[in-house]
Design a protein around this motif. Structure first.
Motif, mmCIF file in Angstrom:
data_model
loop_
_atom_site.group_PDB
_atom_site.id
_atom_site.type_symbol
_atom_site.label_atom_id
_atom_site.label_comp_id
_atom_site.label_asym_id
_atom_site.label_seq_id
_atom_site.Cartn_x
_atom_site.Cartn_y
_atom_site.Cartn_z
ATOM 1 N N GLU A 1 0.816 -1.209 0.000
ATOM 2 C CA GLU A 1 0.000 0.000 0.000
ATOM 3 C C GLU A 1 0.852 1.262 0.000
ATOM 4 N N ALA B 1 2.195 1.435 -3.522
ATOM 5 C CA ALA B 1 1.147 1.850 -4.454
ATOM 6 C C ALA B 1 0.917 3.352 -4.366
ATOM 7 N N ARG C 1 -6.705 3.835 -8.849
ATOM 8 C CA ARG C 1 -7.822 3.306 -8.058
ATOM 9 C C ARG C 1 -7.303 2.529 -6.853
ATOM 10 N N ALA C 2 -6.271 1.722 -7.065
ATOM 11 C CA ALA C 2 -5.708 0.937 -5.965
ATOM 12 C C ALA C 2 -5.159 1.833 -4.861
ATOM 13 N N VAL D 1 0.622 -4.516 -9.431
ATOM 14 C CA VAL D 1 -0.491 -4.050 -8.596
ATOM 15 C C VAL D 1 -1.671 -5.002 -8.713
ATOM 16 N N SER D 2 -1.958 -5.482 -9.920
ATOM 17 C CA SER D 2 -3.070 -6.418 -10.109
ATOM 18 C C SER D 2 -2.852 -7.701 -9.310
ATOM 19 N N GLU E 1 -3.303 -6.868 -5.530
ATOM 20 C CA GLU E 1 -4.716 -6.666 -5.199
ATOM 21 C C GLU E 1 -5.468 -7.995 -5.158
ATOM 22 N N GLN F 1 -7.386 -9.502 -1.798
ATOM 23 C CA GLN F 1 -8.793 -9.882 -1.820
ATOM 24 C C GLN F 1 -8.963 -11.346 -1.433
ATOM 25 N N ARG G 1 -14.851 -5.854 -4.524
ATOM 26 C CA ARG G 1 -14.285 -5.987 -5.852
ATOM 27 C C ARG G 1 -15.321 -5.844 -6.956
ATOM 28 N N HIS H 1 -17.288 -1.958 -6.093
ATOM 29 C CA HIS H 1 -16.448 -0.819 -5.697
ATOM 30 C C HIS H 1 -17.139 0.051 -4.648
#
Length: 450
Positions: A12, A15, A53-54, A352-353, A356, A360, A433, A436
């Motif tokens: 985080e 990011a 967004r992240a 990042v994907s 994330e 999750q 997810r 949002h």
């Protein structure tokens, strides 16, 4: 799995730093290129928006990025003799990804209208088993077909969230657009299943016998997973996951549910982790540019989507590589390569994907087993310090980007957060997810434990 824990713990903060770097290097046209000094492109702008967004960033930078896309998608997709950059399917697939990256801005001027234009382009240019790499080629591209199916499924879910009969800006009506999207999804799914191999993988090219491709297997997995995981407007499954024919090019035809296809592809990737865990994969099918898939991150995301634990030891080398590729000087992730490491938006997007997806998954694991100490430690959290809901120059290790005076805050400024009415209160913000919608939690609790 120390490297996974280190990377997740630092994600985080990193990011947030990456988002600041990207904001400082946004082009005058609102877009971004592959590197921080490259010409803006549809692909890379669409990769930046999910990174923002992240990091919890929306507001003006996102609107400017969307404005770039709404102008560039129809412009760049024209033939080169007519002033475009070529009739490449990737411009449509990545463009849709960018337009859908911040669902709350789907009402922004031109977004819904451009998404509908993309649907029309895909209707006009489909081939037998999906979509080509570039118009004029009859061969189906697994890469582009998987990307198109993935983004059309996300568009379907967004339209379900808006509800039937809603008139969006530009005269786009949700029900009529949905009726056009669903047959295209089915067309693409049929094509992906047709080229699936009995092993559960996909090759790097269609119609001919090639080695299996980890990256294209991951792309197909992610696309099919998105198709069968969506929900309708009443909470019912958006896709009826009944047995369908799979295979045909290689070996006998089988009957499989999409959920089983996804699970078997994930198992293949885990079993063959040595083929992708520290590598990028060239894609010679992509014309007009040297294309490399960040296989180490893309396949990690796909295996987790298929149900693997982020702490699976077979993912250890990939997590270590992603952790080591962070460049604190550039404040961005590097790409690995024989020519030396370089910080790119592409590497940042896929990293990042993957992170994330891992957070999750850990949140869901924690929900299933609240007593899991490891899951609690690694669960996804984003901590933002509010000081009387005013911009602050205070730097806090748990508040990436808090030193930016123009950091977006307040209702309507941050997609996943809102100002805290109590001064000096730390809020843990996570994001559902699918919709949002924000979860606002206190006392640093895991979102899954709420």
């Amino acid at each position: 799995m120390k490297s996974a824990h280190v990377g997740l713990a630092a994600f985080e903060t990193r990011a947030g730093e990456a988002a600041r770097t990207l904001l400082q290097n946004q082009g005058y046209d609102g877009g971004w290129g592959l590197t921080l000094t490259s010409v803006s492109s549809i692909v890379n702008t669409s990769e930046v928006l999910p990174i923002l967004r992240a990091a919890g960033i929306a507001g003006q930078p996102v609107r400017q990025g969307l404005d770039f896309l709404t102008g560039a998608i129809p412009e760049h997709s024209r033939p080169r003799p007519k002033g475009g950059r070529g009739e490449h399917t990737r411009f449509i697939a990545f463009g849709l990804a960018g337009l859908l990256s911040h669902p709350r801005f789907f009402h922004h001027n031109g977004v819904a209208e451009t998404a509908a234009w993309c649907v029309g382009w895909l209707e006009d240019h489909q081939v037998d088993h999906g979509w080509p790499e570039v118009l004029g080629l009859d061969d189906t591209s697994l890469h582009q077909t998987a990307l198109v199916v993935h983004r059309l499924a996300e568009l379907r879910d967004a339209l379900h969230d808006f509800g039937p009969g809603l008139l969006l800006p530009g005269g786009v009506e949700t029900t009529s657009l949905l009726e056009r999207v669903e047959p295209l999804i089915d067309h693409g799914v049929h094509g992906l299943l047709y080229h699936r191999r009995p092993s559960g993988a996909w090759g790097w090219r269609t119609y001919i016998d090639t080695d299996p491709s980890p990256s294209k297997t991951a792309l197909c997995l992610l696309a099919l997973s998105t198709v069968c995981s969506g929900t309708g407007p009443g909470g019912e499954p958006a896709y009826r996951d009944g047995p369908r024919e799979a295979g045909g090019v290689h070996g006998p035809v089988q009957r499989k549910r999409l959920s089983d296809v996804v699970a078997e592809a994930g198992q293949w990737l885990l079993h063959n982790h040595h083929r992708w865990e520290e590598f990028v994969e060239d894609d010679k099918d992509v014309q007009g540019t040297a294309w490399e898939h960040m296989a180490y991150a893309l396949c990690t995301q796909a295996t987790i989507r298929a149900g693997a634990s982020p702490r699976d030891p077979r993912l250890a080398k990939a997590w270590k590589l992603m952790n080591d590729l962070w460049d604190p000087e550039a404040a961005l992730w590097n790409e690995p390569g024989a020519s030396g490491k370089r910080a790119t938006i592409r590497a940042a997007y896929y990293t990042v994907s993957a992170y994330e997806e891992a957070m999750q998954r850990l949140a869901r694991m924690n929900l299933a087993d609240p007593a899991s100490e490891d899951a609690n430690k690694a669960s996804a959290e984003m901590v933002i310090v509010h000081e009387n809901a005013q911009p602050s120059t205070r730097q806090d290790s748990s508040s990436p980007g808090a030193d930016r005076k123009d950091w977006p805050t307040g209702a309507g400024a941050c997609q996943r957060g809102r100002p805290c009415k109590k001064p000096q209160v730390r809020e843990v913000i996570a994001c559902d997810r699918g919709s949002h919608r924000p979860w606002i939690l206190h006392h640093r609790r895991s979102p899954a434990a709420a």
